[in-house]
Each structure stands twice: as C-alpha cells, then as structure tokens.
Design a protein around this motif. Structure first.
Motif, PDB file in Angstrom:
ATOM      1  N   HIS A 210       0.823  -1.208   0.000  1.00 50.92           N
ATOM      2  CA  HIS A 210       0.000   0.000   0.000  1.00 50.92           C
ATOM      3  C   HIS A 210       0.862   1.266   0.000  1.00 50.92           C
ATOM      4  N   LEU A 211       1.951   1.251   0.776  1.00 51.35           N
ATOM      5  CA  LEU A 211       2.829   2.424   0.826  1.00 51.35           C
ATOM      6  C   LEU A 211       3.483   2.680  -0.531  1.00 51.35           C
ATOM      7  N   PHE A 212       3.887   1.634  -1.236  1.00 52.45           N
ATOM      8  CA  PHE A 212       4.474   1.821  -2.565  1.00 52.45           C
ATOM      9  C   PHE A 212       3.428   2.334  -3.558  1.00 52.45           C
ATOM     10  N   GLN A 213       2.198   1.838  -3.452  1.00 47.55           N
ATOM     11  CA  GLN A 213       1.141   2.337  -4.322  1.00 47.55           C
ATOM     12  C   GLN A 213       0.865   3.814  -4.074  1.00 47.55           C
ATOM     13  N   THR A 214       1.023   4.240  -2.818  1.00 44.83           N
ATOM     14  CA  THR A 214       0.794   5.637  -2.474  1.00 44.83           C
ATOM     15  C   THR A 214       1.929   6.531  -2.939  1.00 44.83           C
ATOM     16  N   GLU A 215       3.166   6.046  -2.824  1.00 43.94           N
ATOM     17  CA  GLU A 215       4.335   6.877  -3.100  1.00 43.94           C
ATOM     18  C   GLU A 215       4.786   6.821  -4.564  1.00 43.94           C
ATOM     19  N   VAL A 216       4.484   5.731  -5.277  1.00 44.95           N
ATOM     20  CA  VAL A 216       4.988   5.553  -6.641  1.00 44.95           C
ATOM     21  C   VAL A 216       3.821   5.649  -7.623  1.00 44.95           C
ATOM     22  N   PRO A 217       3.723   6.726  -8.383  1.00 43.92           N
ATOM     23  CA  PRO A 217       2.600   6.865  -9.338  1.00 43.92           C
ATOM     24  C   PRO A 217       2.575   5.760 -10.390  1.00 43.92           C
ATOM     25  N   GLU A 218       3.755   5.259 -10.778  1.00 45.53           N
ATOM     26  CA  GLU A 218       3.802   4.210 -11.796  1.00 45.53           C
ATOM     27  C   GLU A 218       3.137   2.920 -11.306  1.00 45.53           C
ATOM     28  N   ILE A 219       3.227   2.655 -10.006  1.00 46.84           N
ATOM     29  CA  ILE A 219       2.545   1.474  -9.464  1.00 46.84           C
ATOM     30  C   ILE A 219       1.046   1.731  -9.373  1.00 46.84           C
ATOM     31  N   TYR A 220       0.684   2.936  -9.011  1.00 49.39           N
ATOM     32  CA  TYR A 220      -0.738   3.273  -8.871  1.00 49.39           C
ATOM     33  C   TYR A 220      -1.471   3.162 -10.210  1.00 49.39           C
ATOM     34  N   ASP A 221      -0.818   3.611 -11.300  1.00 51.63           N
ATOM     35  CA  ASP A 221      -1.499   3.578 -12.604  1.00 51.63           C
ATOM     36  C   ASP A 221      -1.270   2.261 -13.364  1.00 51.63           C
ATOM     37  N   GLY A 222      -0.511   1.327 -12.758  1.00 51.22           N
ATOM     38  CA  GLY A 222      -0.360   0.005 -13.361  1.00 51.22           C
ATOM     39  C   GLY A 222       0.806  -0.147 -14.308  1.00 51.22           C
ATOM     40  N   THR A 223       1.616   0.908 -14.511  1.00 46.67           N
ATOM     41  CA  THR A 223       2.783   0.786 -15.386  1.00 46.67           C
ATOM     42  C   THR A 223       3.823  -0.153 -14.783  1.00 46.67           C
ATOM     43  N   VAL A 224       4.024  -0.070 -13.484  1.00 48.53           N
ATOM     44  CA  VAL A 224       4.925  -0.952 -12.753  1.00 48.53           C
ATOM     45  C   VAL A 224       4.071  -1.843 -11.851  1.00 48.53           C
ATOM     46  N   VAL A 225       4.377  -3.125 -11.873  1.00 52.38           N
ATOM     47  CA  VAL A 225       3.577  -4.101 -11.129  1.00 52.38           C
ATOM     48  C   VAL A 225       4.437  -4.749 -10.050  1.00 52.38           C
ATOM     49  N   ILE A 226       3.872  -4.860  -8.858  1.00 52.63           N
ATOM     50  CA  ILE A 226       4.540  -5.583  -7.771  1.00 52.63           C
ATOM     51  C   ILE A 226       4.199  -7.065  -7.918  1.00 52.63           C
ATOM     52  N   MET A 242       8.180  -5.357 -11.741  1.00 56.31           N
ATOM     53  CA  MET A 242       8.445  -5.441 -13.174  1.00 56.31           C
ATOM     54  C   MET A 242       7.667  -4.337 -13.886  1.00 56.31           C
ATOM     55  N   SER A 243       8.171  -3.913 -15.018  1.00 55.84           N
ATOM     56  CA  SER A 243       7.562  -2.821 -15.779  1.00 55.84           C
ATOM     57  C   SER A 243       6.854  -3.369 -17.003  1.00 55.84           C
ATOM     58  N   LYS A 244       5.674  -2.853 -17.279  1.00 50.77           N
ATOM     59  CA  LYS A 244       4.938  -3.212 -18.487  1.00 50.77           C
ATOM     60  C   LYS A 244       5.342  -2.348 -19.671  1.00 50.77           C
ATOM     61  N   ASP A 245       6.088  -1.280 -19.401  1.00 46.16           N
ATOM     62  CA  ASP A 245       6.564  -0.374 -20.441  1.00 46.16           C
ATOM     63  C   ASP A 245       8.084  -0.493 -20.514  1.00 46.16           C
ATOM     64  N   LYS A 246       8.601  -0.858 -21.683  1.00 47.98           N
ATOM     65  CA  LYS A 246      10.044  -1.071 -21.816  1.00 47.98           C
ATOM     66  C   LYS A 246      10.849   0.203 -21.588  1.00 47.98           C
ATOM     67  N   ASP A 247      10.207   1.352 -21.694  1.00 47.71           N
ATOM     68  CA  ASP A 247      10.909   2.624 -21.480  1.00 47.71           C
ATOM     69  C   ASP A 247      10.931   3.043 -20.011  1.00 47.71           C
ATOM     70  N   VAL A 248      10.276   2.279 -19.154  1.00 47.94           N
ATOM     71  CA  VAL A 248      10.204   2.630 -17.729  1.00 47.94           C
ATOM     72  C   VAL A 248      11.016   1.615 -16.932  1.00 47.94           C
ATOM     73  N   ASP A 249      11.957   2.128 -16.142  1.00 48.47           N
ATOM     74  CA  ASP A 249      12.763   1.285 -15.266  1.00 48.47           C
ATOM     75  C   ASP A 249      11.982   1.054 -13.979  1.00 48.47           C
ATOM     76  N   ALA A 250      11.601  -0.216 -13.722  1.00 47.57           N
ATOM     77  CA  ALA A 250      10.762  -0.519 -12.569  1.00 47.57           C
ATOM     78  C   ALA A 250      11.476  -0.198 -11.259  1.00 47.57           C
ATOM     79  N   VAL A 251      12.726  -0.626 -11.131  1.00 46.67           N
ATOM     80  CA  VAL A 251      13.465  -0.391  -9.887  1.00 46.67           C
ATOM     81  C   VAL A 251      13.710   1.106  -9.686  1.00 46.67           C
ATOM     82  N   GLY A 252      14.085   1.798 -10.755  1.00 41.06           N
ATOM     83  CA  GLY A 252      14.332   3.246 -10.643  1.00 41.06           C
ATOM     84  C   GLY A 252      13.081   4.011 -10.272  1.00 41.06           C
ATOM     85  N   ALA A 253      11.929   3.611 -10.793  1.00 44.28           N
ATOM     86  CA  ALA A 253      10.685   4.294 -10.453  1.00 44.28           C
ATOM     87  C   ALA A 253      10.355   4.138  -8.982  1.00 44.28           C
ATOM     88  N   CYS A 254      10.648   2.969  -8.415  1.00 43.07           N
ATOM     89  CA  CYS A 254      10.358   2.744  -6.997  1.00 43.07           C
ATOM     90  C   CYS A 254      11.348   3.467  -6.091  1.00 43.07           C
TER      91      CYS A 254
END
Length: 508
Positions: A210-226, A242-254
C-alpha cells in the motif's frame, strides 16, 4: 411527536451504528422479563412501546380456539365463547390481549434486570453490525488512532469500532503514543464473546504494498507491477517489481530521484530496510537478483517440479548471501517460492570429490565376477584383504606370491583370468553374449571329471605351439603333467589344499 424515550433510543442507535428497532425490541423484551418476574406467571407476555407517549404496555396474550376440548393450556388458549365476552369481534385463531399493570409496581430489581437485558441485546446487535461492517474489508489499509495500550497489545480507534494489535502483528522498531495516527491493515475479524474483535497489523506485506502504491505513481497507474513481497517486520523487506513499459525502469521508479520515494516509505516503517529487485520469469536469474547484495557464482535447478535450487557463491560471499541469522536467503526463498540451498565453492568442491569417490567405490567389481577364479582362491584373496578385481589387477606377482597358499603357477592363472575378464569387457555386448554361452557349455562339461581342466588348457597350449615358442611347448607338457593342479584352480569344487599346491610347485 416522538417521545423522549424514543428519541434517546434513536440517539443510542446512531451512536452504536445499529437499527433503532433492535433497541426498541430490547426494551420490550426487558419489560416482558421484568413483568414475568413480578407476576410469577407462565403466561405468554408481550410488551409494546408507544412512540408518541413513550409508555410501554405489557399484555398477557391467549390464542382463541373454537371448543373447550381444543384448550390444551388455559394460560395460553381460550375458547371463542369466553373470548367474545371480553371482545365481541374476536374470531378463531385470533389473540386476546389482557393488559398487565406495570407502572408503579416494577421495583428496583426489575428495573436492574431490564437494564441488563437492554445492554445485552445492544451489545449483540453492535457485535453483529461491526462484524458485518469489517469482515468484507480484511486486507484493507485504514487510518487508525491509538486509543490505549493494554499490556503488549495496542488498542486503536478505527471509526465504528475498536481494533486490537497484538504483539506479533507489531514491528519491533515501532512504539506508539496515545492519540497518534497511523496506518494499519485489517488482518482479521473475530466474533468474540466480549464483543466484535477486529485485529489490525503493521507487520504484514500488504502495508508495504500500500505504501508503494501511495508513493509511486507508476505502481498506482499500473505501469509498474509488484509481483512478490517477502517481509520480516522491523528487519528487512524484499519486493520484486516489473515494468509493463520497456521505457520505464521498474526499480528506478520505486527508488525515485536520489531515493526520495523509497526513503519516504522507510521513514513510515521506522527504518526498516527495503530491497527492490527486478522480477524475472527465469527462476535462475531471479534467484541471482533476490540474493543481492551477495554475488552469486552459479545457480542450478535441482528439482524443477519440487522448486528446489542450489546456489554456489564465493567463500567470501557465503555469510553475506545467508544474511544475519539466515535472513537474506530466507526472504529470497519466500520471494521466489523456491527452496534454496546455499553452498560455498569449497563446500561444492568437497561434495564433488565425495561423489567421485563414491562413484569409484560403486564401480568396484567383486572377485566372484571373474569366471576363472575358484571359490577357494577367492577366499584366500579375501582373507588377504583383496576383495575387488581392480585391486587384484593392481598387484604385482611378488605381492601375490606373498599371500599364503599362492605360488607362481597360481599367479599365472590369476593373471590369465584377470586379463580374460578385462578383455571380455572391452569386446562389448556381443562378445559378452558369446562368453556367457561358453560359460554355460563349460558348466555342462564340468559335470565330467577333468572336463574343466581340458577346456581351460588346450586353447593356451595350441596358441603357444602355433607361435613356435619352445618354452610355450614345454609349458604345455608341464601343464599336462600337472593336470591335477590346473583342475584345482579352474574347477572350484575340486581344489587342492594350499600344501598340495606348494608341493607341486616344488616338484616343478
């Protein structure tokens, strides 16, 4: 206009979050019990609250039947004739209600009893209401206020009810002050005898998610998935994304710019360490990532069906891979859902050496497998500590002659038998079949005296004579003269004692 009593009941219902009719029914039941206790009767009593006046009337109710024969209990039934004397409009199946006086006669004890009944009914209704409210919200994150501390448990106010956080649902890094607002996860809802039991937690992985969903917009909108979370509250959390968009770094976004996002979550968790790992479908690659910060040398799938991995790390990385009290490998195993065995390179090397030694031991061939050795000779060799063909082949003639009961002629026979055995192994399956057939024929001929001796000696003599070797020819004559000794060696059932064999060698 509603009476003051009904207004009070309505206010109580809103406060407890229950239906006002439940409270009214509780009040009516309390009056019935108090009236029954006062009149000491078994009549069917009923009470009704007048919303306008606030007066509660009690009645004794009897069912109307047609004939006296149908009256089974006079306290509960009345004939139609007697009922119409009171109310001419009654019919069969109706009810005759006789008022019971309650005002001014119900004393303090009856009032106390009524109070207890009302409280019990209200508590039951409140428990059911709270249970129905929160049973469908298990796993939800809610804002709660610390109300009080009861021993190791912390009591929270979560709105319509109180919630309890036991010690095992708390992080060891956290302590709470009265009135502090925190986010908690509804872990479960219990129907306890003392009231509805809502248990909340700050140790479950759902809070971190829940905290990651609150702090990381990419997780909230579904671009990055836990994809997976493994947590030991107050110590460390591993989260695979993991990232559903190849242009988005999942670890960097978090992690965020300069670690701002993950640091905000760490502060919320009071300093708990968080490892963010990129998710991989390949279990081997995922295991290498999950065991960070340790560097993995090799990952091997031991059993894919049983989900078992073996990980080899450098000797200097072993403690880091295992972690404090096994925490790092334990969390990695939870994250993968696989069983992980960690070994250092030295341990793996020793294990391989042991397996090789076991293989060598397993390939040792017993002496009984050599057709040309008799039982007596095998017993002598075993008594001397020579139990395998491989050990026998490594021995020199001098070492064999040192064994009691074995002379030069026996050494020659041993050498011939061993050489024939290894030659048969090299010739393949076809030759082995021929050797087996010859062995069967020899077994049949062995039934006649001296048959085994002739079968064993003639091929050797013919070969040596064909080579033109005079020594071989003389050996043939000698062997013929010593046929008894040869039969002892080649025919196990007719072996001579060691002394006889030594005598023959001396004569030679």
């Amino acid at each position: 206009m509603a009476s003051e009593l009904y207004n009070t009941i309505d206010a109580l219902s809103r406060e407890k979050g229950i239906d006002p009719q439940i409270v009214v029914s509780a009040v009516e039941d309390a009056i019935v019990m108090a009236t029954r206790k006062y009149y000491k009767t078994q009549e069917n009593l009923r009470a009704e609250l007048d919303k306008e006046t606030g007066k509660i009337n009690a009645f004794a109710v009897k069912t109307v039947v047609e004939t006296p024969e149908q009256v089974e209990d006079p306290l509960l039934q009345i004939t139609l004739e007697d009922a119409r004397k009171v109310d001419p409009n009654l019919e069969v199946g109706g009810e005759l209600r006789t008022p019971k006086v309650t005002e001014g006669i119900l004393g303090r004890i009856a009032a106390q009893l009524a109070k207890q009944v009302i409280f019990q009914k209200v508590r039951e209704a409140e428990r059911d209401t709270v249970y129905n409210e929160y049973i469908g919200r298990v796993g939800e994150v809610v804002n709660a206020t610390v109300k009080r501390v009861e021993g190791p448990d912390v009591i929270f106010d979560i709105g319509k009810a109180e919630a309890r956080m036991p010690r095992k649902e708390q992080s060891r890094l956290e302590s709470f002050a009265i009135g502090e607002r925190v986010r908690v996860v509804i872990a479960r809802v219990e129907k306890a005898s003392k009231g509805p039991g809502v248990v909340v937690s700050r140790a479950v992985p759902d809070l971190v998610q829940h905290l990651f969903q609150t702090e990381v917009p990419e997780i909230y909108d579904g671009t990055v998935v836990i994809r997976a979370i493994a947590r030991e509250a107050g110590e460390r959390t591993k989260i695979a994304v993991m990232s559903k968009d190849k242009d988005v770094d999942a670890v960097g976004a978090c992690v965020g710019m300069k670690g701002m996002r993950v640091q905000s979550i760490i502060r919320e968790l009071h300093g708990e360490k968080i490892d963010i790992i990129e998710y991989h479908e390949d279990a081997v690659t995922f295991a290498e990532k999950a065991l960070q910060p340790a560097k993995v040398s090799k990952v091997t799938v031991v059993d894919s069906g049983g989900k078992h991995l073996e990980v080899v790390v450098d000797d200097s990385q072993l403690s880091l891979a295992i972690g404090k009290k096994g925490q790092n490998v334990r969390l990695a195993a939870k994250l993968l859902g696989w069983k992980i065995d960690i070994k250092s390179e030295e341990e793996k090397r020793q294990e391989v050496e042991q397996q090789m030694s076991a293989m060598v031991t397993q390939t040792a061939t017993p002496l009984e497998s050599v057709p040309g050795l008799g039982e007596g000779l095998v017993e002598k060799l075993n008594a001397a500590g020579v139990s395998t063909v491989e050990a026998l082949a490594d021995m020199t003639p001098e070492q064999l002659e040192a064994i009691e009961g074995i002379g030069p002629k026996t050494v020659e026979k041993i050498s011939l038998a061993v050489n024939n055995y290894f030659a048969s192994l090299e010739q393949g399956a076809a030759v082995e079949g021929e050797v087996a057939a010859e062995g069967e024929a020899a077994a049949v001929e062995a039934a006649e005296p001296g048959a085994e001796e002739i079968t064993a000696e003639i091929p050797v003599a013919v070969e040596e004579a064909a080579s033109g070797d005079e020594t071989a020819a003389s050996a043939e004559v000698a062997l013929s003269e010593e046929g008894t000794v040869e039969a002892d060696t080649l025919a196990p059932d007719e072996q001579l004692e060691p002394e006889a064999e030594s005598t023959s060698e001396t004569k030679e």
